[in-house]
Design an enzyme around this catalytic site. Structure first.
Site, PDB file in Angstrom:
ATOM      1  N   LYS A 199      37.577  -5.639 -28.302  1.00  0.00           N
ATOM      2  CA  LYS A 199      36.962  -5.741 -26.962  1.00  0.00           C
ATOM      3  C   LYS A 199      37.371  -4.553 -26.098  1.00  0.00           C
ATOM      4  CE  LYS A 199      38.821  -8.450 -23.599  1.00  0.00           C
ATOM      5  NZ  LYS A 199      39.006  -7.634 -22.382  1.00  0.00           N
ATOM      6  N   ASN A 200      38.680  -4.343 -25.981  1.00  0.00           N
ATOM      7  CA  ASN A 200      39.155  -3.283 -25.085  1.00  0.00           C
ATOM      8  C   ASN A 200      38.858  -1.894 -25.648  1.00  0.00           C
ATOM      9  OD1 ASN A 200      40.080  -5.329 -23.521  1.00  0.00           O
ATOM     10  ND2 ASN A 200      42.246  -5.007 -23.932  1.00  0.00           N
ATOM     11  N   ILE A 227      53.887  -6.642 -16.547  1.00  0.00           N
ATOM     12  CA  ILE A 227      52.607  -5.971 -16.241  1.00  0.00           C
ATOM     13  C   ILE A 227      51.747  -6.739 -15.237  1.00  0.00           C
ATOM     14  CG2 ILE A 227      50.497  -4.980 -17.254  1.00  0.00           C
ATOM     15  CD1 ILE A 227      52.243  -4.107 -19.564  1.00  0.00           C
ATOM     16  N   CYS A 234      41.877 -11.593  -9.513  1.00  0.00           N
ATOM     17  CA  CYS A 234      41.917 -11.998 -10.915  1.00  0.00           C
ATOM     18  C   CYS A 234      43.025 -13.009 -11.109  1.00  0.00           C
ATOM     19  CB  CYS A 234      42.169 -10.772 -11.765  1.00  0.00           C
ATOM     20  SG  CYS A 234      42.314 -11.147 -13.499  1.00  0.00           S
ATOM     21  N   ARG A 265      35.678  -7.066 -14.820  1.00  0.00           N
ATOM     22  CA  ARG A 265      36.287  -5.919 -14.147  1.00  0.00           C
ATOM     23  C   ARG A 265      36.115  -4.624 -14.930  1.00  0.00           C
ATOM     24  NH1 ARG A 265      40.244  -6.835 -10.440  1.00  0.00           N
ATOM     25  NH2 ARG A 265      41.154  -4.885 -11.138  1.00  0.00           N
ATOM     26  N   ARG A 284      44.960  -7.013  -9.399  1.00  0.00           N
ATOM     27  CA  ARG A 284      44.456  -5.962 -10.289  1.00  0.00           C
ATOM     28  C   ARG A 284      43.656  -4.949  -9.487  1.00  0.00           C
ATOM     29  NH1 ARG A 284      42.753  -8.533 -15.875  1.00  0.00           N
ATOM     30  NH2 ARG A 284      43.047  -6.409 -16.530  1.00  0.00           N
ATOM     31  N   PRO A 285      44.365  -4.148  -8.699  1.00  0.00           N
ATOM     32  CA  PRO A 285      43.651  -3.171  -7.887  1.00  0.00           C
ATOM     33  C   PRO A 285      43.055  -2.064  -8.755  1.00  0.00           C
ATOM     34  CG  PRO A 285      46.030  -2.886  -7.686  1.00  0.00           C
ATOM     35  CD  PRO A 285      45.820  -4.077  -8.568  1.00  0.00           C
ATOM     36  N   VAL A 286      42.173  -1.246  -8.139  1.00  0.00           N
ATOM     37  CA  VAL A 286      41.637  -0.068  -8.838  1.00  0.00           C
ATOM     38  C   VAL A 286      42.004   1.191  -8.049  1.00  0.00           C
ATOM     39  CG1 VAL A 286      39.772  -1.124 -10.190  1.00  0.00           C
ATOM     40  CG2 VAL A 286      39.376  -0.566  -7.788  1.00  0.00           C
ATOM     41  N   ASP A 287      43.123   1.113  -7.320  1.00  0.00           N
ATOM     42  CA  ASP A 287      43.500   2.249  -6.469  1.00  0.00           C
ATOM     43  C   ASP A 287      43.831   3.505  -7.274  1.00  0.00           C
ATOM     44  OD1 ASP A 287      45.633   0.630  -7.316  1.00  0.00           O
ATOM     45  OD2 ASP A 287      46.982   1.437  -5.816  1.00  0.00           O
ATOM     46  N   ARG A 307      34.590 -14.615 -24.048  1.00  0.00           N
ATOM     47  CA  ARG A 307      34.593 -13.266 -23.482  1.00  0.00           C
ATOM     48  C   ARG A 307      35.292 -12.277 -24.408  1.00  0.00           C
ATOM     49  NH1 ARG A 307      36.830 -12.733 -17.805  1.00  0.00           N
ATOM     50  NH2 ARG A 307      35.882 -10.735 -18.240  1.00  0.00           N
ATOM     51  N   ASP A 345      48.904  -8.952 -23.423  1.00  0.00           N
ATOM     52  CA  ASP A 345      47.833  -9.861 -23.851  1.00  0.00           C
ATOM     53  C   ASP A 345      48.291 -10.848 -24.931  1.00  0.00           C
ATOM     54  OD1 ASP A 345      46.154  -8.702 -22.046  1.00  0.00           O
ATOM     55  OD2 ASP A 345      45.014  -7.529 -23.498  1.00  0.00           O
TER      56      ASP A 345
HETATM   57  C1  UD1 Z   1      43.781  -3.323 -19.716  1.00  0.00           C
HETATM   58  C2  UD1 Z   1      43.244  -4.291 -20.725  1.00  0.00           C
HETATM   59  C3  UD1 Z   1      43.963  -5.631 -20.603  1.00  0.00           C
HETATM   60  C4  UD1 Z   1      45.461  -5.433 -20.717  1.00  0.00           C
HETATM   61  C5  UD1 Z   1      45.941  -4.375 -19.731  1.00  0.00           C
HETATM   62  C6  UD1 Z   1      47.407  -4.030 -19.899  1.00  0.00           C
HETATM   63  C7  UD1 Z   1      40.971  -3.571 -20.979  1.00  0.00           C
HETATM   64  C8  UD1 Z   1      39.540  -3.837 -20.722  1.00  0.00           C
HETATM   65  N1  UD1 Z   1      41.832  -4.470 -20.477  1.00  0.00           N
HETATM   66  O1  UD1 Z   1      43.499  -3.832 -18.418  1.00  0.00           O
HETATM   67  O2  UD1 Z   1      43.517  -6.470 -21.665  1.00  0.00           O
HETATM   68  O3  UD1 Z   1      46.116  -6.648 -20.433  1.00  0.00           O
HETATM   69  O4  UD1 Z   1      45.184  -3.161 -19.909  1.00  0.00           O
HETATM   70  O5  UD1 Z   1      47.657  -3.579 -21.190  1.00  0.00           O
HETATM   71  O6  UD1 Z   1      41.313  -2.622 -21.637  1.00  0.00           O
HETATM   72  N2  UD1 Z   1      47.258  -1.101 -11.609  1.00  0.00           N
HETATM   73  C9  UD1 Z   1      47.312  -0.721 -10.285  1.00  0.00           C
HETATM   74  N3  UD1 Z   1      46.288   0.050  -9.791  1.00  0.00           N
HETATM   75  C10 UD1 Z   1      45.246   0.461 -10.578  1.00  0.00           C
HETATM   76  C11 UD1 Z   1      45.213   0.071 -11.923  1.00  0.00           C
HETATM   77  C12 UD1 Z   1      46.243  -0.721 -12.420  1.00  0.00           C
HETATM   78  O7  UD1 Z   1      48.234  -1.069  -9.564  1.00  0.00           O
HETATM   79  O8  UD1 Z   1      44.350   1.165 -10.071  1.00  0.00           O
HETATM   80  C13 UD1 Z   1      48.353  -1.952 -12.160  1.00  0.00           C
HETATM   81  C14 UD1 Z   1      47.840  -3.350 -12.576  1.00  0.00           C
HETATM   82  O9  UD1 Z   1      47.823  -4.232 -11.479  1.00  0.00           O
HETATM   83  C15 UD1 Z   1      48.835  -3.732 -13.650  1.00  0.00           C
HETATM   84  C16 UD1 Z   1      49.174  -2.383 -14.309  1.00  0.00           C
HETATM   85  O10 UD1 Z   1      48.783  -1.376 -13.388  1.00  0.00           O
HETATM   86  O11 UD1 Z   1      49.998  -4.241 -13.057  1.00  0.00           O
HETATM   87  C17 UD1 Z   1      48.463  -2.152 -15.634  1.00  0.00           C
HETATM   88  O12 UD1 Z   1      47.062  -2.379 -15.463  1.00  0.00           O
HETATM   89  P1  UD1 Z   1      45.977  -1.642 -16.356  1.00  0.00           P
HETATM   90  O13 UD1 Z   1      46.657  -0.982 -17.514  1.00  0.00           O
HETATM   91  O14 UD1 Z   1      45.130  -0.802 -15.495  1.00  0.00           O
HETATM   92  O15 UD1 Z   1      45.134  -2.850 -16.893  1.00  0.00           O
HETATM   93  P2  UD1 Z   1      43.582  -2.868 -17.160  1.00  0.00           P
HETATM   94  O16 UD1 Z   1      43.120  -1.507 -17.568  1.00  0.00           O
HETATM   95  O17 UD1 Z   1      42.897  -3.554 -16.036  1.00  0.00           O
END
Ligand code: UD1
Length: 430
Positions: free
Chosen positions: A22-23, A329, A117, A93, A122-125, A399, A307
């Protein structure tokens, strides 16, 4: 909403085929938007998150056609929109991945900000900061990110080493592929799905160095060419089946599994007492009695994957002693433990740690899955529990797991699905 009904107590035995990741699929589908032509992707899993992403590509104007059961042809030369529909971003997301490619190829994008979530904030900053550092003008208003740049400009991007982001690494690599000049991503994620995306981009003509390291250098090119790639096997699905066998007992062989993506997990399972043998594309696990307790801490790859933390929690719940799990995480990833407690587990959460005192047995109870991996954990618990467990929220499993009940049934589990016909829920990615 469907329910999954499991009668526990039967050890698992046999072979199970692991589907495409999936990922691993989501970044490749997004990457296809960078290409003014065709992309062919093999080993696409039939799961809802992937189907939502395909819908997203279609909504943007790309042509997507399955030319074989697991082979998708995408023609992104017909893309005619840079606005991602809210309805699709809301469902998943991971659809935020379209931002980087649209911005890079078309100079603009409008992508709704994903909401909250259940597994934590789970921000996208990091994604948005990265687009800005690459020279984009970004405005966030009314829940939508609008970004513009006539052409992104390569630069050095420092990701915070304390919380490496898979998603931001992917999005920024995709954006940098067509940028002017060189982008260096420091503290990049090294998850196998990130590496597979780097290899795909390189095969399409991107100039990338530092693949599989924490410093990735991308020299932007004017265009990427048509490309074909196979999605890597799903290491989380593979890990879930290994944990299922280690928990329920039995002797299970995974086919089409990559050992190198699971080394840490295999080590943990060996320490828990399981017998493990591996080949080039298979892994066999033989369970020997009740597992031993093994403490774990989740970490970015090559550490223990968050995961699989919930599945380890189930193993711990029946282990011969006390286990300490530390989740580093996602801040709300223990949401499965309340349901597990209703099945007889002894779990105490202290800040980011779960202290789990193993019990000789678990008992069936009606329980509810609240996200993909929590759902998997409850299935595993029900396989070992005494009696018949009803797990609601089966749509979460759909999913991320292709036909999980069919695959478990093939291994001898007593498992069925029952449709209840009630409505859709707000979903989130894991
Ligand atoms: C991806 C995986 C998910 C997995 C996760 C961690 C996909 C589709 N999903 O999620 O299955 O559990 O990696 O291995 O590949 N963060 C911020 N700001 C950001 C982005 C992330 O603060 O802009 C923080 C998150 O809140 C979290 C950490 O960084 O605490 C890691 O998140 P991230 O690696 O980005 O997870 P995803 O890519 O959403």
């Amino acid at each position: 909403m469907d329910e999954i009904i499991v009668t526990g107590g039967t050890p698992l035995a046999g072979r199970v085929q692991i589907s495409g990741s999936k990922n691993g699929t989501l970044p490749l589908l997004a990457a296809s938007l960078l290409i003014d032509g065709e992309t062919v992707l093999d080993n696409i899993p039939d799961i809802n998150d992937v189907n939502v992403m395909i819908e997203m590509l279609r909504a943007l104007g790309a042509k997507c056609e399955f030319i074989a059961p697991t082979t998708l042809k995408i023609d992104a030369s017909t893309v005619n929109s840079v606005s991602a529909p809210y309805d699709l971003v809301r469902k998943m997301r991971g659809s935020f991945y379209v931002a980087g490619p649209l911005l890079s190829r078309f100079g603009e994008c409008e992508v709704p900000l994903p909401g909250g979530c259940v597994i934590g904030s789970r921000p996208v900053d990091y994604h948005i900061e990265g687009f800005k550092v690459l020279g984009a003008q970004v405005v966030e208003r009314h829940g939508v990110m609008r970004a513009q740049a006539s052409r992104l400009k390569g630069t050095r991007i420092f990701m915070d080493p304390r919380s490496r982001s898979v998603g931001a690494t992917v999005n920024l690599m995709l954006a940098a592929s067509l940028a002017e000049g060189t982008t260096i991503v420091e503290n990049a994620s090294r998850e196998p799905e990130v590496v597979a995306c780097q290899e795909f981009l390189r095969a399409a003509g991107a100039d990338i160095e530092g693949i599989d390291t924490a410093t990735v250098r991308i020299r932007g090119v004017a265009r990427l060419g048509e490309s074909r790639a196979a999605v890597i096997p799903d290491r989380i699905e593979a890990g879930t089946f290994l944990y299922a066998a280690a928990t329920a007992g039995g002797d299970v062989t995974l086919q089409a599994a990559r050992v190198q993506d699971l080394e840490f997990v295999l080590d943990v399972l060996r320490r828990a007492g399981a017998g493990i043998t591996t080949g080039p594309d298979w892994i066999r696990l033989r369970a020997v009695g009740r597992p031993l307790p093994v403490d774990i801490m989740t970490a970015p790859f090559p550490g223990f994957p968050t995961d699989l933390q919930p599945t380890h929690g189930v193993l711990a719940a029946i282990a011969r002693g006390t286990t300490i799990i530390e989740e580093t995480i996602f801040d709300a990833r223990y949401n499965y433990t309340d349901e597990l407690t209703r099945m007889g587990a002894h779990i105490r959460i202290v800040d980011s740690a779960a202290i789990i005192k193993g019990q000789p047995r678990l008992y069936a109870a009606p329980v509810e899955a609240t996200d993909i991996r929590a759902g998997a954990a409850l299935i595993l618990a029900s396989l070992v529990a005494e009696g018949q467990t009803e797990i609601s929220g089966a749509e979460f499993l759909d999913r991320g797991y292709q036909n999980i009940e069919g695959k478990l049934k093939g291994l001898g589990a007593e498992i069925v699905r029952r449709g209840t016909g009630s409505g859709e829920r707000n979903l989130c990615l894991a």
